[in-house]
Design a protein around this motif. Structure first.
Motif, PDB file in Angstrom:
ATOM      1  N   TYR A 497       1.000  -1.046  -0.143  1.00  0.00           N
ATOM      2  CA  TYR A 497       0.012  -0.101   0.130  1.00  0.00           C
ATOM      3  C   TYR A 497       0.885   1.147  -0.043  1.00  0.00           C
ATOM      4  O   TYR A 497       2.021   1.392   0.298  1.00  0.00           O
ATOM      5  CB  TYR A 497      -0.897   0.001   1.178  1.00  0.00           C
ATOM      6  N   HIS A 533      -5.287   5.408   4.024  1.00  0.00           N
ATOM      7  CA  HIS A 533      -5.090   3.986   3.965  1.00  0.00           C
ATOM      8  C   HIS A 533      -6.434   3.252   4.275  1.00  0.00           C
ATOM      9  O   HIS A 533      -7.214   3.608   5.306  1.00  0.00           O
ATOM     10  CB  HIS A 533      -4.192   3.350   5.020  1.00  0.00           C
ATOM     11  N   ALA A 546      -5.483  -3.977  -0.003  1.00  0.00           N
ATOM     12  CA  ALA A 546      -5.089  -2.731   0.244  1.00  0.00           C
ATOM     13  C   ALA A 546      -5.360  -1.515  -0.800  1.00  0.00           C
ATOM     14  O   ALA A 546      -5.007  -1.877  -1.921  1.00  0.00           O
ATOM     15  CB  ALA A 546      -3.528  -2.602   0.575  1.00  0.00           C
TER      16      ALA A 546
END
Length: 605
Positions: A497, A533, A546
């Motif tokens: 990520y 995130h 992710a």
């Protein structure tokens, strides 16, 4: 602020009370209006920047809770303290190893890994992962919640803020306490601490604590709580006064939580939620945390040198359970049974922070330093309902992180009644990942990855003393949450990520009225996060991915306190947060993330 005070019914006094400050112990004396008697009023001091400072002088929002208040309010864990703090949101599923933290609506939408933390948690100056906040408040002196990006001292793990936990230190005075509490729903608490001088140069302190409770979720198969967690903890500390101006503090502690598994409950549910699970499923759930630290301080004529070294060893094993009720509703099958998956994690972290800073009470504050962190950890799914033995459908993941940082910050008077704060930090990150994945038929695949990054964070703030008791401030902050590898990857190519970038602005006022009996702090804030995130989830295949999405958080908060001369204090706070997702992400199993949607887990009030 005066209008608010009048609306609350507080009479405003024009009497000018005399007060004096001792930078050493940060106590102040106020003259009670109309009585002529001196009243000792405790001041709020924090070590947000490594040395004792008055909270009212910092150009960002701070909420400070004293250890005595924590005990009186029955806040058993750090998580309880954070849940009781306006502007802070917590989602932990009731487990001991998964905690999502937001401050003012800023934070990862769901933490992708144990290394993905938006809020730094410090225990006596050394960092802990936020996944440890469910453990108990062991002999706590004070907990400070620093709001807004804290990128100067804490770098890429402080994009939303910081939680500083300060434990009680050994003193040369012999002292101690013993406390026992009993309550309904299996609540039990036994704690004790004792300390004092051991020799002319040594002082020690030992604290122990046992707490237990019943989960407020009934197991339909037994009619009893799904589990009955307990936490056992102890800490030993030794303070060595080496010479005048030089001291060394050594601490060792261990905490163990049992039967604390994550609980996922089908909605809607009432005041007594239920789960249909096999009895004893949480019996083997366990989390242990061991921590050793050495803090050395040396006072010079112009400043003080501080070195904080720590080693943390944590282990957790627990099931993630989807009970029969959830499985039946999800699959539309009245005969569906529970599904559980074991999660097992280990973490070993070495940290060092070496800094040189100004003396407490100095007219010009300054600090500069170097920090280092090395982490070796694993996050595995070794078994589930259908593959209790062997490696079928299992995943094994190993991670390393090396993080170096150099930083500096100062607060200097620039004009009469004006102060400028400026801080900057540069951080170097290096990470590796090794994953091994087994399919349901036992086919093995794997991947080995590495990444490196470096980034600059910091802030600049300006404060103005409108009067002797009213400070106005404005702060611009730059934060960063590094990229990495997620804990839940089950196939090659799904682990990475990207980093998140944060820009934040805060305007506020910190004020004291009526000879410091009334305090009112208010702030407005705006934070934008690029590539926040987000851990997406497909409930059909149980696959996590992710992804990144931009978010925006804005709002306002107010904290107030009234101190009576007889020692009674009344405090309160309220925060309004408008958190919004600003970019759309498609191709997610359970539905797209759409721009304009509210951020999850962020209440407006």
């Amino acid at each position: 602020m005066i209008v608010i005070a009048m609306c609350l019914g507080f009479p405003l006094s024009t009497t000018q009370g005399a007060w004096a400050q001792d930078p050493g112990n940060q106590t102040e004396t106020s003259q009670a209006a109309g009585t002529g008697e001196a009243v000792d009023l405790p001041t709020i001091t924090v070590e947000a920047r490594g040395t004792a400072e008055l909270a009212r002088d910092l150009p960002f929002g701070v909420t400070s809770i004293q250890g005595a208040d924590i005990a009186e309010r029955g806040l058993v864990s750090v998580e309880d303290v954070l849940r009781a703090t306006p502007g802070v949101s917590v989602n932990s599923s009731g487990g001991a190893n998964v905690s999502t933290l937001y401050i003012r609506g800023v934070g990862a939408l769901y933490p992708m890994s144990m290394d993905d933390t938006s809020v730094v948690v410090n225990l006596d100056g050394s960092p802990l992962t936020s996944r440890h906040i469910s453990l108990g408040n062991l002999d706590v002196e004070q907990i400070d919640i620093l709001k807004g990006p804290q990128g100067t001292l804490f770098g890429g793990i402080g994009e939303a803020g910081a939680i500083n936990i300060t434990s009680r230190k050994p003193t040369r005075t012999t002292e101690g306490y013993v406390g026992v509490e009993m309550g309904q729903d299996g609540n039990r608490l036994v704690e004790a601490a004792a300390g004092g001088a051991l020799s002319e140069q040594l002082a020690g302190r030992l604290a122990i604590r046992y707490s237990a409770f019943d989960y407020p979720i009934t197991n339909m198969q037994t009619g009893k709580p799904v589990s009955e967690p307990d936490i056992v903890a102890f800490r030993g500390s030794l303070l060595w006064d080496v010479a005048a101006g030089t001291s060394v503090l050594m601490s060792a502690e261990r905490q163990k939580a049992s039967e604390m598994g994550e609980n996922i409950v089908l909605r809607p549910y009432g005041s007594n939620p239920k789960m249909d699970v096999t009895p004893g499923l949480y019996d083997d759930a366990e989390k242990t945390l061991e921590r050793y630290s050495v803090q050395a301080n040396h006072t010079l004529s112009f400043g003080q040198v501080t070195s904080i070294s720590s080693y943390t060893d944590a282990y957790n094993i627990s099931p993630v359970v989807y009970d029969a009720l959830i499985q039946r509703a999800h699959r539309g099958d009245p005969n569906a049974t529970e599904y559980w998956q074991t999660q097992e994690s280990r973490e070993k972290v070495v940290t060092e922070d070496l800094r040189l800073g100004s003396l407490p009470g100095a007219n010009v504050f300054w600090v500069t330093g170097f920090s280092f962190l090395h982490s070796d950890r694993s996050y595995d799914h070794p078994s589930n309902t259908y593959t209790k033995y062997g490696n079928l459908a299992a995943q094994f993941r190993d991670f390393t992180t090396d993080r170096y940082g150099v930083y500096g910050e100062t607060t200097v008077p620039v004009f009469t009644d004006w102060k400028l704060t400026a801080g900057i930090r540069h951080t170097w990150d290096s990470k590796t990942y090794d994953g091994t994945y087994y399919s349901g038929s036992g086919v093995k695949t794997g991947e080995s990855l590495s990444m490196s990054d470096d980034f600059t964070t910091g802030r600049v703030g300006l404060s103005y003393a409108l009067t002797s008791g009213v400070n106005l401030y404005g702060t611009l902050s730059r934060g960063y949450n590094p990229g990495g590898y997620q804990d839940y990857a089950i196939a090659a190519g799904s682990s990475s990520y990207k980093a998140a970038k944060i820009n934040s602005v805060e305007l506020g006022v910190k004020s004291e009225f009526m000879d410091r009996h009334l305090t009112l702090d208010a702030a407005v804030f705006l934070t934008k996060v690029e590539d926040n995130h987000l851990l997406s989830y497909d409930s059909t295949t149980y696959v996590s991915s992710a992804v990144n999405a931009d978010t925006r958080s804005r709002g306002a908060e107010l904290q107030a306190g009234w101190r009576f001369d007889n020692g009674v204090t009344v405090t309160g706070g309220v925060t309004f947060i408008d958190g919004e997702i600003q970019t759309s992400v498609y191709g997610i199993g359970d539905g797209a993330v759409l721009a304009g949607n509210r951020m999850p887990d962020i209440p407006r009030w």
